[in-house]
Design an enzyme around this catalytic site. Structure first.
Site, PDB file in Angstrom:
ATOM      1  N   THR A   1     -10.503  -6.665  -5.714  1.00 40.14           N
ATOM      2  CA  THR A   1     -11.764  -6.598  -6.445  1.00 40.14           C
ATOM      3  C   THR A   1     -12.346  -5.191  -6.404  1.00 40.14           C
ATOM      4  O   THR A   1     -13.110  -4.797  -7.299  1.00 40.14           O
ATOM      5  CB  THR A   1     -12.777  -7.595  -5.850  1.00 40.14           C
ATOM      6  OG1 THR A   1     -12.845  -7.407  -4.428  1.00 40.14           O
ATOM      7  CG2 THR A   1     -12.366  -9.026  -6.133  1.00 40.14           C
TER       8      THR A   1
ATOM      9  N   GLU B   1       0.173 -12.976  12.617  1.00 42.12           N
ATOM     10  CA  GLU B   1       0.702 -11.793  13.291  1.00 42.12           C
ATOM     11  C   GLU B   1       0.723 -10.647  12.280  1.00 42.12           C
ATOM     12  O   GLU B   1       1.060 -10.853  11.098  1.00 42.12           O
ATOM     13  CB  GLU B   1       2.106 -12.055  13.816  1.00 42.12           C
ATOM     14  CG  GLU B   1       2.176 -13.125  14.886  1.00 42.12           C
ATOM     15  CD  GLU B   1       1.522 -12.698  16.191  1.00 42.12           C
ATOM     16  OE1 GLU B   1       1.572 -11.496  16.507  1.00 42.12           O
ATOM     17  OE2 GLU B   1       0.962 -13.570  16.884  1.00 42.12           O
TER      18      GLU B   1
ATOM     19  N   ASP C   1       0.834  -1.202   0.000  1.00 42.66           N
ATOM     20  CA  ASP C   1       0.000   0.000   0.000  1.00 42.66           C
ATOM     21  C   ASP C   1       0.870   1.253   0.000  1.00 42.66           C
ATOM     22  O   ASP C   1       1.918   1.289   0.657  1.00 42.66           O
ATOM     23  CB  ASP C   1      -0.899  -0.009   1.237  1.00 42.66           C
ATOM     24  CG  ASP C   1      -1.974   1.058   1.178  1.00 42.66           C
ATOM     25  OD1 ASP C   1      -2.326   1.500   0.073  1.00 42.66           O
ATOM     26  OD2 ASP C   1      -2.471   1.446   2.255  1.00 42.66           O
TER      27      ASP C   1
ATOM     28  N   ASN D   1     -10.515  -2.482  -6.621  1.00 41.26           N
ATOM     29  CA  ASN D   1      -9.693  -1.579  -7.440  1.00 41.26           C
ATOM     30  C   ASN D   1     -10.289  -1.293  -8.813  1.00 41.26           C
ATOM     31  O   ASN D   1      -9.870  -0.348  -9.488  1.00 41.26           O
ATOM     32  CB  ASN D   1      -8.284  -2.143  -7.614  1.00 41.26           C
ATOM     33  CG  ASN D   1      -7.429  -2.026  -6.368  1.00 41.26           C
ATOM     34  OD1 ASN D   1      -6.485  -2.783  -6.165  1.00 41.26           O
ATOM     35  ND2 ASN D   1      -7.752  -1.066  -5.510  1.00 41.26           N
TER      36      ASN D   1
END
Length: 258
Positions: free
Chosen positions: A83, A224, A37, A85
């Protein structure tokens, strides 16, 4: 994190990958998944186009692929196109599709030569025909490779994956191929796009956001999480090792007492 500590940690993990040291039985690191991201915000910070941001993100992904091999992982999953995007401007969507085409054209041979298995997870039915063909070719070409598995989540959404898996199971039950009483966690897991792969031990997200964004919803039950402030194009070897070191410092209980 001090660079010398990172170097020492890398050496320990590399020794494990070569088999010279038994992995930690309490925290074996097999599968790392990454929510990549921040390409657009990196581009804004640098004063360049979003397209340039995505291109730099590809370079960071290549670095992560190399690090996964060095660390001795069995699986690396990269979240590259969700999906959701598809709602972005058409010019940006087309650019992201072209980046996947470039991956098949430029990176597949190198990955195959390195013995890495390639798998694309996500809904393939709505992808362009040429990309579906590339996906099938890449998976067939690398299916028997002895190295780790690189899973690229493209046109992927966790809820969509669960719906498709449940539909698949329901179809088997309706056809008399599966007794509904036999449906358990293993049946559902195997019906997912990631069927046969271990659940992720560690999920990393860059850009400072602290949410899962519809990624590996079922598989992430006991993963984690490490959230990093850096944008994805700034994700380096040191960032990767730092996240893994955070993972190693934690105690995984899986609902039980340590």
């Amino acid at each position: 994190m001090v660079l010398s500590q990172t170097a020492r940690f890398a050496g320990r993990m590399f020794d494990k990958a070569k088999g010279s040291e038994e992995p930690d039985a309490e925290k074996p690191l097999r599968h790392v998944a990454i929510i990549m991201d921040g390409n657009g915000r990196w581009a804004s910070r640098e004063g360049v186009t979003r397209l340039k941001g995505h291109q730099q993100g590809v370079e960071a992904a290549r670095g992560a692929v190399e690090m996964a091999k060095e660390l001795g992982l069995t699986h690396l999953t990269l979240y590259s196109f969700s999906t959701e995007n598809w709602s972005r401007p058409d010019w940006e969507v087309q650019h992201l599709l072209n980046l996947l085409r470039q991956f098949f054209a430029k990176d597949l041979k190198k990955l195959a030569d390195q013995g890495i298995r390639v798998k694309i997870i996500g809904d393939r039915d709505t992808l362009p025909d040429d990309i579906r063909g590339h996906v099938e070719e890449a998976e067939a070409r690398t299916a028997d490779n002895p190295g780790y598995t690189l899973q690229i989540a493209f046109n992927y959404g966790g809820r969509d994956e669960l719906v498709r898996a449940v539909t698949k199971i329901a179809s088997r039950a309706a056809a008399g191929q599966l007794d509904p009483a036999d449906i358990d966690e293993a049946v559902l897991s195997n019906a997912l796009d990631t069927g046969g792969a271990p659940d992720p031990d560690l999920i990393i997200r860059t850009s400072g956001e602290q949410r899962i964004s519809n990624f590996l919803l079922w598989q992430a039950a006991y993963a984690e999480f490490v959230f990093l402030d850096c944008f994805w194009p700034d994700f380096t070897r040191e960032e990767f090792l730092g996240a893994v070191e955070q993972y190693q410092a934690r105690t995984r209980r899986f609902g039980a007492r340590p």
